[in-house]
Scaffold this active site. Structure first.
Site, PDB file in Angstrom:
ATOM      1  N   THR A 126       0.820  -1.210   0.000  1.00 15.14           N
ATOM      2  CA  THR A 126       0.000   0.000   0.000  1.00 15.14           C
ATOM      3  C   THR A 126       0.854   1.261   0.000  1.00 15.14           C
ATOM      4  OG1 THR A 126      -1.492   1.304   1.406  1.00 15.14           O
ATOM      5  CG2 THR A 126      -0.142  -0.314   2.532  1.00 15.14           C
ATOM      6  N   ASP A 127       0.311   2.331  -0.564  1.00 11.75           N
ATOM      7  CA  ASP A 127       1.025   3.616  -0.522  1.00 11.75           C
ATOM      8  C   ASP A 127       1.106   4.168   0.895  1.00 11.75           C
ATOM      9  OD1 ASP A 127      -1.619   4.452  -0.175  1.00 11.75           O
ATOM     10  OD2 ASP A 127      -1.622   5.871  -1.839  1.00 11.75           O
ATOM     11  N   GLU A 128       0.315   3.599   1.814  1.00 11.05           N
ATOM     12  CA  GLU A 128       0.336   4.098   3.200  1.00 11.05           C
ATOM     13  C   GLU A 128       1.658   3.830   3.897  1.00 11.05           C
ATOM     14  OE1 GLU A 128      -2.840   3.580   5.872  1.00 11.05           O
ATOM     15  OE2 GLU A 128      -4.394   3.858   4.371  1.00 11.05           O
ATOM     16  N   TYR A 150      -1.980  -0.406  10.979  1.00 12.19           N
ATOM     17  CA  TYR A 150      -2.146  -1.125   9.697  1.00 12.19           C
ATOM     18  C   TYR A 150      -0.945  -0.904   8.795  1.00 12.19           C
ATOM     19  CZ  TYR A 150      -3.454  -1.474   4.759  1.00 12.19           C
ATOM     20  OH  TYR A 150      -3.444  -1.726   3.401  1.00 12.19           O
ATOM     21  N   LYS A 154       1.932  -3.507   7.393  1.00 12.85           N
ATOM     22  CA  LYS A 154       2.187  -3.729   5.960  1.00 12.85           C
ATOM     23  C   LYS A 154       3.656  -3.456   5.647  1.00 12.85           C
ATOM     24  CE  LYS A 154      -0.325  -4.607   3.028  1.00 12.85           C
ATOM     25  NZ  LYS A 154      -0.773  -5.927   2.478  1.00 12.85           N
TER      26      LYS A 154
HETATM   27  P1  NAD Z   1     -10.107  -6.910   2.111  1.00 10.90           P
HETATM   28  O1  NAD Z   1     -10.124  -6.613   3.565  1.00 10.90           O
HETATM   29  O2  NAD Z   1     -11.312  -6.618   1.286  1.00 10.90           O
HETATM   30  O3  NAD Z   1      -9.771  -8.463   1.896  1.00 10.90           O
HETATM   31  C1  NAD Z   1      -8.782  -9.125   2.612  1.00 10.90           C
HETATM   32  C2  NAD Z   1      -8.953 -10.628   2.331  1.00 10.90           C
HETATM   33  O4  NAD Z   1      -7.900 -11.328   3.010  1.00 10.90           O
HETATM   34  C3  NAD Z   1     -10.281 -11.194   2.843  1.00 10.90           C
HETATM   35  O5  NAD Z   1     -10.825 -12.058   1.873  1.00 10.90           O
HETATM   36  C4  NAD Z   1      -9.871 -11.972   4.094  1.00 10.90           C
HETATM   37  O6  NAD Z   1     -10.726 -13.052   4.378  1.00 10.90           O
HETATM   38  C5  NAD Z   1      -8.477 -12.428   3.702  1.00 10.90           C
HETATM   39  N1  NAD Z   1      -7.630 -12.716   4.871  1.00 10.90           N
HETATM   40  C6  NAD Z   1      -7.420 -11.916   5.955  1.00 10.90           C
HETATM   41  N2  NAD Z   1      -6.577 -12.523   6.813  1.00 10.90           N
HETATM   42  C7  NAD Z   1      -6.232 -13.709   6.246  1.00 10.90           C
HETATM   43  C8  NAD Z   1      -5.375 -14.768   6.635  1.00 10.90           C
HETATM   44  N3  NAD Z   1      -4.705 -14.737   7.804  1.00 10.90           N
HETATM   45  N4  NAD Z   1      -5.239 -15.828   5.813  1.00 10.90           N
HETATM   46  C9  NAD Z   1      -5.916 -15.888   4.637  1.00 10.90           C
HETATM   47  N5  NAD Z   1      -6.744 -14.905   4.220  1.00 10.90           N
HETATM   48  C10 NAD Z   1      -6.902 -13.837   5.013  1.00 10.90           C
HETATM   49  O7  NAD Z   1      -8.823  -6.181   1.548  1.00 10.90           O
HETATM   50  P2  NAD Z   1      -8.601  -5.392   0.168  1.00 10.90           P
HETATM   51  O8  NAD Z   1      -9.085  -4.017   0.330  1.00 10.90           O
HETATM   52  O9  NAD Z   1      -9.070  -6.226  -0.962  1.00 10.90           O
HETATM   53  O10 NAD Z   1      -7.005  -5.342   0.151  1.00 10.90           O
HETATM   54  C11 NAD Z   1      -6.262  -6.423  -0.406  1.00 10.90           C
HETATM   55  C12 NAD Z   1      -4.789  -6.125  -0.282  1.00 10.90           C
HETATM   56  O11 NAD Z   1      -4.493  -4.904  -0.945  1.00 10.90           O
HETATM   57  C13 NAD Z   1      -4.316  -5.942   1.162  1.00 10.90           C
HETATM   58  O12 NAD Z   1      -3.059  -6.540   1.287  1.00 10.90           O
HETATM   59  C14 NAD Z   1      -4.238  -4.428   1.328  1.00 10.90           C
HETATM   60  O13 NAD Z   1      -3.239  -4.100   2.282  1.00 10.90           O
HETATM   61  C15 NAD Z   1      -3.852  -4.000  -0.062  1.00 10.90           C
HETATM   62  N6  NAD Z   1      -4.291  -2.654  -0.491  1.00 10.90           N
HETATM   63  C16 NAD Z   1      -5.603  -2.269  -0.340  1.00 10.90           C
HETATM   64  C17 NAD Z   1      -6.001  -1.026  -0.828  1.00 10.90           C
HETATM   65  C18 NAD Z   1      -7.435  -0.534  -0.721  1.00 10.90           C
HETATM   66  O14 NAD Z   1      -7.700   0.639  -1.011  1.00 10.90           O
HETATM   67  N7  NAD Z   1      -8.391  -1.379  -0.346  1.00 10.90           N
HETATM   68  C19 NAD Z   1      -5.068  -0.184  -1.439  1.00 10.90           C
HETATM   69  C20 NAD Z   1      -3.724  -0.606  -1.540  1.00 10.90           C
HETATM   70  C21 NAD Z   1      -3.370  -1.867  -1.069  1.00 10.90           C
HETATM   71  O1  DAU Z   2      -4.039   4.206   0.458  1.00 10.18           O
HETATM   72  C1  DAU Z   2      -4.272   2.823   0.407  1.00 10.18           C
HETATM   73  C2  DAU Z   2      -5.123   2.402   1.573  1.00 10.18           C
HETATM   74  O2  DAU Z   2      -6.422   2.918   1.328  1.00 10.18           O
HETATM   75  C3  DAU Z   2      -5.185   0.898   1.767  1.00 10.18           C
HETATM   76  O3  DAU Z   2      -3.913   0.409   2.073  1.00 10.18           O
HETATM   77  C4  DAU Z   2      -6.173   0.518   2.882  1.00 10.18           C
HETATM   78  O4  DAU Z   2      -6.298  -0.885   2.956  1.00 10.18           O
HETATM   79  C5  DAU Z   2      -7.516   1.125   2.547  1.00 10.18           C
HETATM   80  O5  DAU Z   2      -8.410   0.876   3.608  1.00 10.18           O
HETATM   81  C6  DAU Z   2      -7.387   2.625   2.303  1.00 10.18           C
HETATM   82  O6  DAU Z   2      -7.051   3.310   3.540  1.00 10.18           O
HETATM   83  P1  DAU Z   2      -7.785   4.663   3.970  1.00 10.18           P
HETATM   84  O7  DAU Z   2      -7.695   4.766   5.434  1.00 10.18           O
HETATM   85  O8  DAU Z   2      -7.345   5.812   3.159  1.00 10.18           O
HETATM   86  O9  DAU Z   2      -9.294   4.273   3.494  1.00 10.18           O
HETATM   87  P2  DAU Z   2     -10.715   4.551   4.159  1.00 10.18           P
HETATM   88  O10 DAU Z   2     -11.729   4.168   3.142  1.00 10.18           O
HETATM   89  O11 DAU Z   2     -10.833   3.984   5.523  1.00 10.18           O
HETATM   90  O12 DAU Z   2     -10.725   6.137   4.298  1.00 10.18           O
HETATM   91  C7  DAU Z   2     -10.586   6.980   3.171  1.00 10.18           C
HETATM   92  C8  DAU Z   2     -10.567   8.416   3.687  1.00 10.18           C
HETATM   93  O13 DAU Z   2     -11.869   8.733   4.196  1.00 10.18           O
HETATM   94  C9  DAU Z   2      -9.598   8.636   4.829  1.00 10.18           C
HETATM   95  O14 DAU Z   2      -9.038   9.943   4.731  1.00 10.18           O
HETATM   96  C10 DAU Z   2     -10.475   8.540   6.064  1.00 10.18           C
HETATM   97  C11 DAU Z   2     -11.808   9.074   5.583  1.00 10.18           C
HETATM   98  N1  DAU Z   2     -12.986   8.490   6.239  1.00 10.18           N
HETATM   99  C12 DAU Z   2     -13.093   7.136   6.281  1.00 10.18           C
HETATM  100  C13 DAU Z   2     -14.164   6.538   6.901  1.00 10.18           C
HETATM  101  C14 DAU Z   2     -14.259   5.026   6.967  1.00 10.18           C
HETATM  102  C15 DAU Z   2     -13.985   9.303   6.769  1.00 10.18           C
HETATM  103  O15 DAU Z   2     -13.885  10.545   6.705  1.00 10.18           O
HETATM  104  N2  DAU Z   2     -15.051   8.709   7.378  1.00 10.18           N
HETATM  105  C16 DAU Z   2     -15.179   7.366   7.476  1.00 10.18           C
HETATM  106  O16 DAU Z   2     -16.176   6.885   8.074  1.00 10.18           O
END
Ligand code: NAD
Ligand code: DAU
Length: 341
Positions: A126-128, A150, A154
């Site tokens: 993740t970019d985080e 988190y 990562k």
């Molecule tokens: P998500 O939470 O929707 O899905 C995570 C999946 O992993 C689920 O299916 C869960 O059951 C599975 N899982 C969790 N723990 C596990 C374990 N111990 N063993 C096997 N499976 C397990 O997540 P997402 O948003 O699809 O993110 C997927 C990946 O991408 C993550 O690694 C996250 O850090 C990364 N990522 C997410 C975002 C975003 O904006 N959502 C952005 C950048 C990177």
């Molecule tokens: O940047 C990549 C990341 O993006 C991933 O690695 C994470 O898995 C993914 O969850 C996401 O992280 P964020 O914390 O940025 O996503 P989230 O959707 O939780 O929040 C997006 C923005 O909105 C953030 O600035 C927080 C804000 N927010 C979020 C929630 C859930 C609110 O203002 N209110 C809310 O209730």
């Protein structure tokens, strides 16, 4: 590559990747290993359920016995690791599961792969991990300064991937993706939370002033980037994957309400997330050089995303029960009560 293990393939981005790979590469077998935590959902994989090149195994990536069995049974050639605890707010409430999966789980996958001579490993990161910056954008060579449990977990997972490349010669790659949106996203994340709450005329809890900036990337662009890096990424390298589409949270919120035909009066400015990163931005020159391009029509992709949640209430209404409601109460009840006072 013939047999690809996709861990976390029942989640939001993992399932988009699986749907893409199963269709695009009928000569590969795509095996999902997923623990089915609260975020894992086999409904996300219904479109590929009957495809002959798709398999599903339920299991924990931190369980070495399970990982070894699956790797051997399917004669896995490559691993793409999406499995993670992925929600920042949950990591603030309780961090342990984040360390178990996002650090130890990555180690277990790497070690079992190494022991069996499987050298291709892609880590979805993740970019985080960079932390945040007020101006400019992060390059892959910048220092990692994660700010919440988190992103710290990562970053820890990434460091193990790096170590297995340098020490054990594994052919590893890492992508650092930005905020991803689209269908099948668990409705704890901002976009699907706000869309589904607004459909029900419920308040939208915007943290703080809502002027935080996120760089929105469509899930299909994210899945294609990982496919590309898996096939042509160089060993030991890291690739940023950004939407190059910076938006203030409050502007996205207004746009979602417009698309849904709902009033701005649903917005509540609530207590901010502790340690809230103010702005993310990444430089994507390196992945562009591999041939990746994003879809730059945010307006129509956002409209399609909203329409998907409107059409697919069957998918999210059953999620918003039980454990979800407990989490919602813990995260938002006091915040919303204070905002209304
Ligand atoms: P998500 O939470 O929707 O899905 C995570 C999946 O992993 C689920 O299916 C869960 O059951 C599975 N899982 C969790 N723990 C596990 C374990 N111990 N063993 C096997 N499976 C397990 O997540 P997402 O948003 O699809 O993110 C997927 C990946 O991408 C993550 O690694 C996250 O850090 C990364 N990522 C997410 C975002 C975003 O904006 N959502 C952005 C950048 C990177
Ligand atoms: O940047 C990549 C990341 O993006 C991933 O690695 C994470 O898995 C993914 O969850 C996401 O992280 P964020 O914390 O940025 O996503 P989230 O959707 O939780 O929040 C997006 C923005 O909105 C953030 O600035 C927080 C804000 N927010 C979020 C929630 C859930 C609110 O203002 N209110 C809310 O209730």
């Amino acid at each position: 590559m013939k047999n690809i293990l996709v861990t976390g393939g029942a989640g939001f981005i993992g399932s988009a990747f699986v749907r893409h790979m199963v269709e695009k590469y009928p000569h590969y077998t795509i095996i999902v290993l997923d623990k089915l935590t609260y975020a894992g959902n086999t409904d996300n994989l219904l479109p590929v359920h009957d495809e002959p090149n798709y398999r599903f195994e339920r299991g924990d990536i931190a369980d070495a016995v399970t990982v070894k069995r699956v790797l051997e049974h399917y004669q896995v050639d490559a691993i793409v690791n999406f499995a993670a605890e992925s929600h920042v707010d949950r990591s603030i409430m309780s961090s342990h599961a984040f360390l178990d999966t996002d650090v130890i789980g990555v180690y277990v996958l790497l070690e079992q792969a190494r022991a069996l001579g499987i050298t291709r490993f892609h880590q979805v990161s993740t970019d985080e991990v960079y932390g945040w910056l007020a101006e400019g954008d992060f390059k892959e060579t910048d220092t990692l300064q994660p700010n919440n449990p988190y992103s710290a977990a990562k970053a820890g997972g990434e460091m193990m991937v790096r170590a297995y490349h340098v020490t054990h010669g594994m052919y590893t790659t890492i992508t650092r993706g930005s905020n991803t949106y689209g269908p099948y996203q668990y409705p704890e994340k901002m976009m699907p939370l706000f869309i589904t709450e607004a459909i029900d005329d419920r308040p939208l809890p915007v943290y703080g002033d809502g002027k935080q900036v996120r760089d929105w990337l469509h899930v299909d662009d994210h899945a294609r980037a990982i496919d590309l890096v898996l096939h042509v990424g160089a060993a030991g390298e890291v690739y940023n994957v950004g939407g190059e589409n910076e938006q203030h949270n409050i502007d996205v919120t207004h746009r979602l309400l417009q698309l849904l035909g709902k009033p701005k009066t649903l917005i509540r400015h609530v207590a901010d997330r502790p340690g809230h990163d103010r702005r993310y931005a990444v430089d994507c020159t390196k992945i562009r050089a591999l041939g990746w391009q994003r879809n730059d029509d945010f307006e129509s992709l956002l409209a399609q995303t909203v329409a998907w949640y409107q059409r697919n209430e069957w998918w999210w209404r059953k999620i918003k029960t039980g454990e979800y409601l407990e989490f919602y109460k813990q995260q938002y009840a006091q915040r919303l009560a204070d905002a209304q006072a």
